[in-house]
Design a protein around this motif. Sequence first.
Motif, mmCIF file in Angstrom:
data_model
loop_
_atom_site.group_PDB
_atom_site.id
_atom_site.type_symbol
_atom_site.label_atom_id
_atom_site.label_comp_id
_atom_site.label_asym_id
_atom_site.label_seq_id
_atom_site.Cartn_x
_atom_site.Cartn_y
_atom_site.Cartn_z
ATOM 1 N N SER A 192 0.828 -1.217 0.000
ATOM 2 C CA SER A 192 0.000 0.000 0.000
ATOM 3 C C SER A 192 0.853 1.255 0.000
ATOM 4 N N ARG A 193 1.957 1.225 0.736
ATOM 5 C CA ARG A 193 2.831 2.395 0.764
ATOM 6 C C ARG A 193 3.412 2.667 -0.615
ATOM 7 N N SER A 194 3.882 1.625 -1.267
ATOM 8 C CA SER A 194 4.449 1.818 -2.604
ATOM 9 C C SER A 194 3.392 2.293 -3.590
ATOM 10 N N LEU A 195 2.160 1.761 -3.475
ATOM 11 C CA LEU A 195 1.079 2.227 -4.352
ATOM 12 C C LEU A 195 0.819 3.712 -4.133
ATOM 13 N N GLY A 196 0.778 4.128 -2.871
ATOM 14 C CA GLY A 196 0.558 5.538 -2.592
ATOM 15 C C GLY A 196 1.664 6.412 -3.133
ATOM 16 N N ASN A 197 2.907 5.955 -3.020
ATOM 17 C CA ASN A 197 4.026 6.742 -3.532
ATOM 18 C C ASN A 197 4.022 6.809 -5.060
ATOM 19 N N ARG A 241 -7.129 1.205 5.408
ATOM 20 C CA ARG A 241 -8.298 1.214 6.282
ATOM 21 C C ARG A 241 -8.554 -0.168 6.869
ATOM 22 N N GLU A 242 -8.304 -1.218 6.077
ATOM 23 C CA GLU A 242 -8.472 -2.570 6.595
ATOM 24 C C GLU A 242 -7.461 -2.856 7.703
ATOM 25 N N ILE A 243 -6.251 -2.341 7.555
ATOM 26 C CA ILE A 243 -5.198 -2.567 8.535
ATOM 27 C C ILE A 243 -5.367 -1.649 9.743
ATOM 28 N N ILE A 277 -3.473 6.226 6.164
ATOM 29 C CA ILE A 277 -4.795 6.659 5.688
ATOM 30 C C ILE A 277 -4.760 8.147 5.390
ATOM 31 N N SER A 278 -4.148 8.906 6.313
ATOM 32 C CA SER A 278 -4.021 10.346 6.120
ATOM 33 C C SER A 278 -3.264 10.661 4.835
ATOM 34 N N ASN A 279 -2.182 9.926 4.576
ATOM 35 C CA ASN A 279 -1.399 10.167 3.362
ATOM 36 C C ASN A 279 -2.210 9.894 2.102
ATOM 37 N N TYR A 300 -11.045 16.186 1.552
ATOM 38 C CA TYR A 300 -9.950 15.220 1.727
ATOM 39 C C TYR A 300 -8.841 15.793 2.607
ATOM 40 N N TYR A 301 -8.458 17.044 2.327
ATOM 41 C CA TYR A 301 -7.382 17.663 3.096
ATOM 42 C C TYR A 301 -7.753 17.793 4.572
ATOM 43 N N GLU A 302 -8.997 18.146 4.839
ATOM 44 C CA GLU A 302 -9.410 18.319 6.225
ATOM 45 C C GLU A 302 -9.457 16.986 6.968
ATOM 46 N N GLN A 303 -9.927 15.929 6.272
ATOM 47 C CA GLN A 303 -9.896 14.602 6.899
ATOM 48 C C GLN A 303 -8.456 14.191 7.206
ATOM 49 N N SER A 304 -7.575 14.474 6.269
ATOM 50 C CA SER A 304 -6.163 14.152 6.470
ATOM 51 C C SER A 304 -5.602 14.916 7.666
ATOM 52 N N LEU A 305 -5.936 16.193 7.776
ATOM 53 C CA LEU A 305 -5.444 17.018 8.877
ATOM 54 C C LEU A 305 -5.966 16.526 10.220
ATOM 55 N N GLU A 306 -7.231 16.135 10.268
ATOM 56 C CA GLU A 306 -7.793 15.652 11.532
ATOM 57 C C GLU A 306 -7.031 14.434 12.037
#
Length: 901
Positions: A714-719, A745-747, A753-755, A776-782
């Motif tokens: 998942s990390r590599s996919l996000g990057n 989210r499953e993990i 998730i924030s990233n 999206y940005y606000e969810q990430s910030l929270e």
Amino acid sequence: MNLPDGTVTFLFTDIEGSIRLWDEHPQAMRPALARHDALLRQAIEDNDGAVFKTVGDAFCAAFAIAPDALAAALAAQRALHAEPWPEVLSLRVRMALHTGAAELRDEDYFGPPLNRVARLLSAGHGAQALVSAAAQELIRDALPASCSLLSLGEHRLRDLSRPETVFQLLHPDLPAEFPPLKSLDNPQLPNNLPEQITSFIGREKDIQAVKSLLDKTRLLTLTGSGGCGKTRLALQVAADVLEDCPDGAWFVELASLADPALVPQTVAQALGVREEPGKPLMQILAAALKAKRLLLVLDNCEHLLAACAQLVDTLLRSCPGVRVLASSREGLGIAGETVYRIPSLSLPDLKQRATPQSLSAYESVRLFVERAMAALPAFAVTNQSAPALAQLCVRLDGIPLAVELAAARVRSLSVEDINNRLGHRFRLLTGGSRTALPRQQTLKALIDWSYDLLSEQEKTFLARLSVFAGGWTLAAAEKVCSGEAIEDWEALDLLSSLVDKSLVLALEKDDSVRYRMLETVREYAAVKLKEAGEEQALRGKHRDWFLALSEEAEPQLTGSEQGEWLNVLETEHDNLRAALQESLSPPQGSEGSLRFCGALWRFWLTRGYLAEGREWCEDALGREAAIERTAEKAKALNGAGVLATNQGDYSAARAYYEQSLEVRREVGDRLGIAASLNNLGIMAREQGDYAAARTHLEQSLEIQREIGARQDISRSLGNLGNVASDLGDYAAARAYFEQSLKIFREIGDRQSISNSLWGLGNVALNHADFAASRAYYEQSLEIKREIGNRQGIAESLEVLASLTFDSNNDVAAPLGTATAAINTESRVQRAARIWGAAQALREEIGAPQSPGEQAEQEGRIATARETLGEDAFAAAWTEGRAMTTEQAVEYALSTSQFTMT
């Protein structure tokens, strides 16, 4: 409200017997009180005064000129006296005037003059106006017609410090005859409370709490560490409750007694009770006090606990009107006892900028300043010395005696010098009053007194606990401090005993208990540990415990409980530092320090300890034994690379990643190889080398899929999604982010998730879906706020500032009334504030923007500066920099209703 500053004359008032009047005449009191308030306000305001506080029926007013205060008091008393009150009640108001230098802060005043005028007021009677000597000096040559001041002589007010010469306001329209003042000299208030040579600073909340408890219990014991001010607080409370003690308040000093058998005799002497031949003294005391209503203050009971407990138990059972206020390092331990632990004086927050104005809010600082001015009248706190003073008070734990001993040193040392020498505090903090008890003349003697009362096992355990920095848990104490002479199961009882004796603090939070020592006690105990020859062994056990904790935490920092584990490591940060230092100290090898670094780098990254974490890694890697090429070394190299990347030091980061990759290939660590490749890909993307970034990330992903490591996949996919987004392939980017988000989210990996949400926000923004991007940005910030990711918070603030800057309306403007120009100025100011807050946070944690981020933001900032003008932009930016992180987050989220053009 326009309040005077500097030297101010205060007028305090209250209604005599108001509680009784409310109980007896509630209906009549409502309109009467309203009329009272109106008359007082008019008299004060007509004479250029300002009411800065009201508490019930009490008024507190300030005047720049003393004669104006007297004129207001005279006008108010005449109006109150002439008022046709209802037949069932007549309001009689007492008043007091005093002049002094007080500090004005947040529309309120602070300082000794406030206490003095309050004590003067408490000595008066209804319809009487009292004036202090300081106010009389400024008033006597400007008295209104027919007005005079009658000297009532010197009186000991209930602040127990120097006597006050008191004057009474006289006028033909006002009553002139009153009972004796309710001061400590009044024979109707019998007592033997000793005069104090210094003023009483702070403790307002403690005084109220103790008085409230004393109303509910007949035995209240004040406990706390040596020098915390138990005696002074007990005396002040006794003075305050004198009117509730028809037969007086009686102070009994027990510190000088060595023979427990002398306790009843000492009490009898203080009370004037004579011995009778053939009768036990306890029986005589009980008979003498059986019908009395008095307060007995027993001071310093800790070395005579059994004798004091027996005496008090007998009196409480035989004398229903007797109450006891005791002071002791621990409670008396008898039925009916209530224990109140006295906290240290309030302390500055070292995370906040220290100024003379901000520090004056704290009791420990106010005490230092007053005692320093007594030693050196020219002493003053400056912007330069304020940070050192804040540190000094915190390092002394707000212990009043320690603060006073430090303040006495200003005759020969600066505040900075005193603070710098606290490493040798037991040699520095000497020279207390020659008339004080021996244990109160030096800091060491103070703690010697408590230490000597311990059992041998308690002494050993206390010394061993000194190895902890910043506190500990019961489990840690059981493991680290057990051994010769102490079994692990004995730790709880020993801890409880040391808590009872006020040498250890027990702090409850979230259904758990954490223990700590005041730093002064810890340094004393550390000397005892060294003298016992156990220091090295205990440091090794401490190191091993926290290494095990770090490695237990490591896998949890990417799991569903990462927030809780980050908080655990934050709480233990001082212990981790001490353990890391021990792991680096000869004759230790470097393996332990490398293991620490491999386990902790993610904590250092998330919580913004970039420079510190990198320094630990480099120190561990620089040791001779670190030449060995092991998996532990590879993890530490990788951690150093991540921290260097986030500091913007890409050259060093690349070298660390490449060394880490080389070692991991040598030892066959496939998952580690994938991690190093992933990080090389992240760094290449930060530098704009997208081809290299994609190559490294795809190689990493391939290995992770072979192994089946879902979280790493998942990390590599996000990057890869970040690379695709940067290159404008938003469809591919969205797919990558959505895949990674699903797995995270499953993990339950909140940070990841924030990233992913951040990445989806970028995609939405590039599709001009501004509402979705902000969501999206606000969810990430929270999430970043929830787990304390300080660098992530800074990044979120920056993007939300940019969204605010680009918006076309301002929710702060009234709907339908704001002009476009006003909207533009307001949104740009808000953006500037948020940018300023983000910049301050980045500077604090040492995490600069990447070149790409910086270039994009600088364009907007240049436009904002041009729109607002240099002065307005600078003001908004400075306001933002002054915000706390939490304030900045709330402010940024409050712009969520802005829309985009």
